[in-house]
Write a protein that holds these residues in place. Sequence first.
Motif, PDB file in Angstrom:
ATOM      1  N   ALA A 243       0.702   2.379   3.920  1.00 60.27           N
ATOM      2  CA  ALA A 243       0.067   2.739   5.190  1.00 60.27           C
ATOM      3  C   ALA A 243      -1.280   3.415   4.975  1.00 60.27           C
ATOM      4  N   PHE A 244      -1.420   4.134   3.856  1.00 61.00           N
ATOM      5  CA  PHE A 244      -2.666   4.849   3.580  1.00 61.00           C
ATOM      6  C   PHE A 244      -3.657   4.016   2.775  1.00 61.00           C
ATOM      7  N   ASP A 245      -3.194   2.909   2.222  1.00 61.80           N
ATOM      8  CA  ASP A 245      -4.081   2.076   1.410  1.00 61.80           C
ATOM      9  C   ASP A 245      -5.248   1.528   2.212  1.00 61.80           C
ATOM     10  N   HIS A 246      -5.021   1.303   3.513  1.00 70.85           N
ATOM     11  CA  HIS A 246      -6.099   0.775   4.355  1.00 70.85           C
ATOM     12  C   HIS A 246      -7.285   1.731   4.445  1.00 70.85           C
ATOM     13  N   LEU A 247      -7.041   2.994   4.183  1.00 71.57           N
ATOM     14  CA  LEU A 247      -8.079   4.002   4.357  1.00 71.57           C
ATOM     15  C   LEU A 247      -8.923   4.192   3.108  1.00 71.57           C
ATOM     16  N   LYS A 248      -8.583   3.479   2.049  1.00 70.30           N
ATOM     17  CA  LYS A 248      -9.364   3.549   0.825  1.00 70.30           C
ATOM     18  C   LYS A 248     -10.597   2.661   0.945  1.00 70.30           C
ATOM     19  N   ALA A 249     -11.616   2.974   0.159  1.00 68.41           N
ATOM     20  CA  ALA A 249     -12.845   2.179   0.168  1.00 68.41           C
ATOM     21  C   ALA A 249     -12.540   0.759  -0.284  1.00 68.41           C
ATOM     22  N   ARG A 250     -13.068  -0.223   0.440  1.00 67.77           N
ATOM     23  CA  ARG A 250     -12.836  -1.622   0.105  1.00 67.77           C
ATOM     24  C   ARG A 250     -14.145  -2.401   0.168  1.00 67.77           C
ATOM     25  N   LYS A 251     -14.213  -3.459  -0.596  1.00 64.52           N
ATOM     26  CA  LYS A 251     -15.419  -4.279  -0.615  1.00 64.52           C
ATOM     27  C   LYS A 251     -15.504  -5.199   0.593  1.00 64.52           C
ATOM     28  N   GLU A 252     -14.332  -5.717   1.043  1.00 62.08           N
ATOM     29  CA  GLU A 252     -14.377  -6.664   2.142  1.00 62.08           C
ATOM     30  C   GLU A 252     -14.783  -5.979   3.442  1.00 62.08           C
TER      31      GLU A 252
ATOM     32  N   GLN B 239     -11.799  -2.729   8.761  1.00 62.37           N
ATOM     33  CA  GLN B 239     -12.660  -1.825   8.002  1.00 62.37           C
ATOM     34  C   GLN B 239     -13.850  -1.348   8.836  1.00 62.37           C
ATOM     35  N   ARG B 240     -14.349  -2.228   9.704  1.00 60.62           N
ATOM     36  CA  ARG B 240     -15.447  -1.800  10.584  1.00 60.62           C
ATOM     37  C   ARG B 240     -14.976  -0.746  11.572  1.00 60.62           C
TER      38      ARG B 240
END
Length: 251
Positions: free
Chosen positions: A38-47, A52-53
């Motif tokens: 659930a918290f992984d979405h809040l990590k910095a991502r390239k896509e 993410q927006r």
Amino acid sequence: MSFSAKAATHLGYYVYALVDPRDNQIFYVGKASANNRAFDHLKARKEEGEKQRRIAAIRDEDLEPEVQILRYGLKSEQACLDVEAPIIDTIGLENLTNKVRGHGIERGRQTAKEIERLHGSADVELSTYQGALMLFFINRTYSPTKTEQEIYDCTRQYWHRVAKKTRKPGADGKLRYPTALAVVDSVVVRAYSIAAWFPAGATFTSRGIFSPSDRWEFVGQLLTDHPLAGRRLKRKGKDILATQQGYRYVN
């Protein structure tokens, strides 16, 4: 933040939501199993996807998305799927940053009109139809709560490896496959003429910016009187099933 090992173990299989603190609205629904997904979405991502927006916009206001647990202690992944899908359907896919409706959508939210169309439609054997068609299977992105523009966009975009001979007019100036059928659970929910093909992201869309390599989209017009609209497609007596690439050719 993250769950401690003890808390994660207690959660077991669970369904979670990401909530926008600016309006307290859920903008993403997911599932996990005794972990911190659930918290992984809040990590910095390239896509750069819609989710993410949304997270970036929240952080631009010095806020942070909130993780909420919608149901936990579930017994299996299937139980998670059975909870996740109706939540997505209830909120409406168009109100979320999820890309697809979830699993089990054939039993999911539908209007009475849609139920009749999907399960009461007259069968038609495709071998008896003479015209050239492209079938686009939109089971995962279709929702009866979507607007006509959104249904059109999820039918015409973003298809992988559409052959050049399909995209380019022939010597007669006509496309080899001039008609697109949007198919959900073997039933034609919309029909469109195809006017032209473009690289993905080249035309206006309700789906957000998206421009991967070797994907394509068409533009066209709704065909309200197409003879296959509202019919259940069969081949040799069996329902037409979705292909891995998401579309198939007829004739």
